[in-house]
Design an enzyme around this catalytic site. Structure first.
Site, PDB file in Angstrom:
ATOM      1  N   THR A 174       0.813  -1.219   0.000  1.00 54.78           N
ATOM      2  CA  THR A 174       0.000   0.000   0.000  1.00 54.78           C
ATOM      3  C   THR A 174       0.845   1.266   0.000  1.00 54.78           C
ATOM      4  OG1 THR A 174      -0.181  -0.256   2.404  1.00 54.78           O
ATOM      5  CG2 THR A 174      -2.007  -1.076   1.076  1.00 54.78           C
ATOM      6  N   HIS A 218       7.881  -0.251   6.316  1.00 55.19           N
ATOM      7  CA  HIS A 218       8.101   0.535   7.527  1.00 55.19           C
ATOM      8  C   HIS A 218       8.559  -0.395   8.642  1.00 55.19           C
ATOM      9  CE1 HIS A 218       4.274  -1.011   9.014  1.00 55.19           C
ATOM     10  NE2 HIS A 218       3.666  -0.540   7.929  1.00 55.19           N
ATOM     11  N   HIS A 276       7.190  -3.856   9.444  1.00 55.27           N
ATOM     12  CA  HIS A 276       7.572  -5.009   8.622  1.00 55.27           C
ATOM     13  C   HIS A 276       8.938  -5.574   9.019  1.00 55.27           C
ATOM     14  CE1 HIS A 276       5.008  -2.630   5.654  1.00 55.27           C
ATOM     15  NE2 HIS A 276       4.353  -3.756   5.784  1.00 55.27           N
ATOM     16  N   LYS A 278     -10.283   1.244   9.156  1.00 56.30           N
ATOM     17  CA  LYS A 278     -10.224   2.536   8.489  1.00 56.30           C
ATOM     18  C   LYS A 278     -11.624   3.151   8.393  1.00 56.30           C
ATOM     19  CE  LYS A 278      -5.842   2.177   7.570  1.00 56.30           C
ATOM     20  NZ  LYS A 278      -4.853   3.050   8.196  1.00 56.30           N
ATOM     21  N   ARG A 329      -9.069   3.359   1.416  1.00 56.84           N
ATOM     22  CA  ARG A 329      -7.695   3.633   1.018  1.00 56.84           C
ATOM     23  C   ARG A 329      -7.638   3.961  -0.470  1.00 56.84           C
ATOM     24  NH1 ARG A 329      -4.186  -1.128   4.050  1.00 56.84           N
ATOM     25  NH2 ARG A 329      -4.293  -0.261   6.133  1.00 56.84           N
ATOM     26  N   GLN A 370      -6.961 -15.193   2.084  1.00 61.54           N
ATOM     27  CA  GLN A 370      -5.632 -15.490   2.619  1.00 61.54           C
ATOM     28  C   GLN A 370      -5.423 -16.992   2.740  1.00 61.54           C
ATOM     29  OE1 GLN A 370      -4.210 -12.925   5.728  1.00 61.54           O
ATOM     30  NE2 GLN A 370      -2.867 -14.485   6.570  1.00 61.54           N
ATOM     31  N   ASP A 387      -1.457 -11.052  15.102  1.00 56.55           N
ATOM     32  CA  ASP A 387      -2.821 -10.670  14.720  1.00 56.55           C
ATOM     33  C   ASP A 387      -3.324 -11.481  13.525  1.00 56.55           C
ATOM     34  OD1 ASP A 387      -0.988  -9.505  13.012  1.00 56.55           O
ATOM     35  OD2 ASP A 387      -2.062  -7.601  12.845  1.00 56.55           O
ATOM     36  N   LYS A 429       2.100   0.562  20.094  1.00 59.37           N
ATOM     37  CA  LYS A 429       2.697   0.163  18.822  1.00 59.37           C
ATOM     38  C   LYS A 429       3.991   0.932  18.605  1.00 59.37           C
ATOM     39  CE  LYS A 429       1.228  -0.677  14.054  1.00 59.37           C
ATOM     40  NZ  LYS A 429       0.141  -0.477  13.085  1.00 59.37           N
ATOM     41  N   LYS A 477       6.065   4.758  15.531  1.00 64.61           N
ATOM     42  CA  LYS A 477       5.386   6.007  15.193  1.00 64.61           C
ATOM     43  C   LYS A 477       6.272   7.180  15.612  1.00 64.61           C
ATOM     44  CE  LYS A 477       1.464   4.599  13.438  1.00 64.61           C
ATOM     45  NZ  LYS A 477       1.103   4.920  12.049  1.00 64.61           N
ATOM     46  N   THR A 478       6.404   8.169  14.726  1.00 60.95           N
ATOM     47  CA  THR A 478       7.178   9.367  15.012  1.00 60.95           C
ATOM     48  C   THR A 478       6.272  10.574  14.822  1.00 60.95           C
ATOM     49  OG1 THR A 478       7.901   9.842  12.747  1.00 60.95           O
ATOM     50  CG2 THR A 478       9.164   8.190  13.969  1.00 60.95           C
TER      51      THR A 478
END
Length: 405
Positions: free
Chosen positions: A40, A45, A48, A82, A86, A171, A192, A227, A230-231
């Site tokens: 996506t 990031h 992964h 979401k 997307r 899946q 998850d 999580k 994140k910045t």
């Protein structure tokens, strides 16, 4: 030590379908396994990263990874969690993103001579006849059992779309297709994904009459459950153009003390004796462990040279040594001298917007060197420059250098 023992010792493993069988299998045979990645964005990031480390440990033990790009999912847009749809991606977008992923993965994974494969589920999912698919595959899925899966239970209160309900079938079919195409017998993923992995392994047993296995690894989270990755600018990307090597280094340099040993175990290849030694350091000495973590992780993602530059920049800013040349730097024209500092910061991207800059000033978090900026209308004056440059600090630890051309 077997690869399963290595993964256990380093803290990766959360759940396995058949632990004793998997232990014997990984010890005595060389298997093909897969992990899925949705393309996506045009960069992986830090979320992964952990899966890539699992693949690397497995490949080093002689097993073959399949990196499965979720091209079909990306083309329709996965609505999970979401409120807005997307962006719809074209096949060209997906192919481009997949190639970017492969380039980033090549620092960890050897794709030569079929030692690892990159495949795209669009190659089979987009060719399916829906009625035939439901008759052939859907018959093996119990709705009652699916509704007990944690991934569905979490969505029931807010509403579960038909698309999301089908995702488990899709899946599961991926696993079946990979089993048929390249004898893939194990799926791995974040914890998850446990319900989806179970569904795929069960589908292979029902359709092919063969064993299939699943393993989940821990999600990358802080010691208090938040999580990780994140910045203030959003996700911590592995692409140097999206997150600079310096910012990447600084993220790991500044993590909580309680997370250092875990991250050293999961995200570096340092021997566990060294991981435990560094993780046991206390008080100010823990900074030594954080520097090691930041350097090792940055080296893995961006290479030795970029890790050294990021380290030198950090030492220059926080240790009084090293070179400022590697601090994130922007250039401006001399005609901007005498204009509002806030305009310059927003124009160069040092702050995301003028309103963000004003909030930063109101909260006392913006500095020129050691001088606190208290006025949103503060002007960028020539006498603030040193060697034609300016050092901007946001908060305690985020630095940018402005050079006046």
């Amino acid at each position: 030590m077997s690869v399963l023992d290595i993964l256990k010792e380093r803290g990766f493993i959360q759940q396995l379908t058949h632990e004793d069988e998997i232990a014997e299998l990984l010890d005595k045979e060389k298997i093909t396994f897969y992990i899925g990645f949705d393309p996506t964005a045009d960069s992986l990031h830090v979320g992964h990263f952990l899966g890539m480390m699992v693949m690397a440990h497995m490949q080093q033990a002689g097993h073959r990874p399949v990196c499965l790009i979720g091209g079909a999912t990306a083309m329709i847009g996965d609505p999970s969690g979401k409120t807005d749809m997307r962006k719809m991606l074209t096949r060209e977008d997906i192919e481009h993103n997949g190639e970017r992923f492969k380039k980033q993965m090549q620092r960890f994974i050897d794709f030569s001579d079929d030692k690892a494969l990159m495949m795209n589920n669009a190659d089979w999912l987009l060719q399916l006849n829906y009625v035939e698919f439901i008759r052939d595959i859907g018959i093996h899925f119990s709705v009652n059992r699916m509704l007990t899966a944690e991934c569905f239970k979490q969505r029931m209160d807010k509403g579960l779309s038909f698309l999301e309900f089908n995702y488990m079938l899709m899946q599961g079919y991926d696993f079946l297709e990979l089993n048929r195409r390249c004898n893939c017998i194990m799926q791995m993923g974040g914890d998850d994904q446990w319900s989806n992995i179970l569904a795929g392994a069960d589908l292979i047993r029902r359709k092919e009459g063969k064993p299939a296995y699943g393993l989940t690894f821990t999600l990358l989270a802080t010691s208090d459950g938040r999580k990780m990755g994140k910045t203030e600018k959003g996700a911590l990307w592995l692409d140097a153009e999206k997150t600079s090597p310096y910012d990447f280094y600084q993220y790991w340099r500044n993590i909580d003390d309680a997370d250092v040993e875990k991250c050293l175990a999961l995200l570096t290849f340092l021997p566990m004796d060294e991981v435990r030694r560094l993780g046991a350091l206390q008080d100010k000495e823990i900074n030594t462990a954080k520097k090691t973590l930041a350097f090792e992780v940055t080296k893995l993602i961006h290479g030795q040279a970029e890790a050294e530059k990021a380290q030198q920049a950090a030492e220059a800013l926080f240790g009084g040594a090293g070179s400022l040349e590697n601090v994130p730097t922007v250039s401006i024209a001399s005609t901007l001298i005498g204009t509002k500092l806030l305009d310059v910061l927003a124009g160069t991207g040092i702050v995301a917007s003028k309103s963000e800059g004003r909030r930063l000033i109101q909260q006392g978090g913006l500095y020129i060197g050691d001088i606190k900026v208290a006025d949103p209308d503060f002007l960028l004056a020539a006498d603030l420059l040193e060697n034609n440059s300016l050092l901007i600090r946001k908060g305690k630890k985020t630095y940018h250098r402005i050079i006046v051309e």
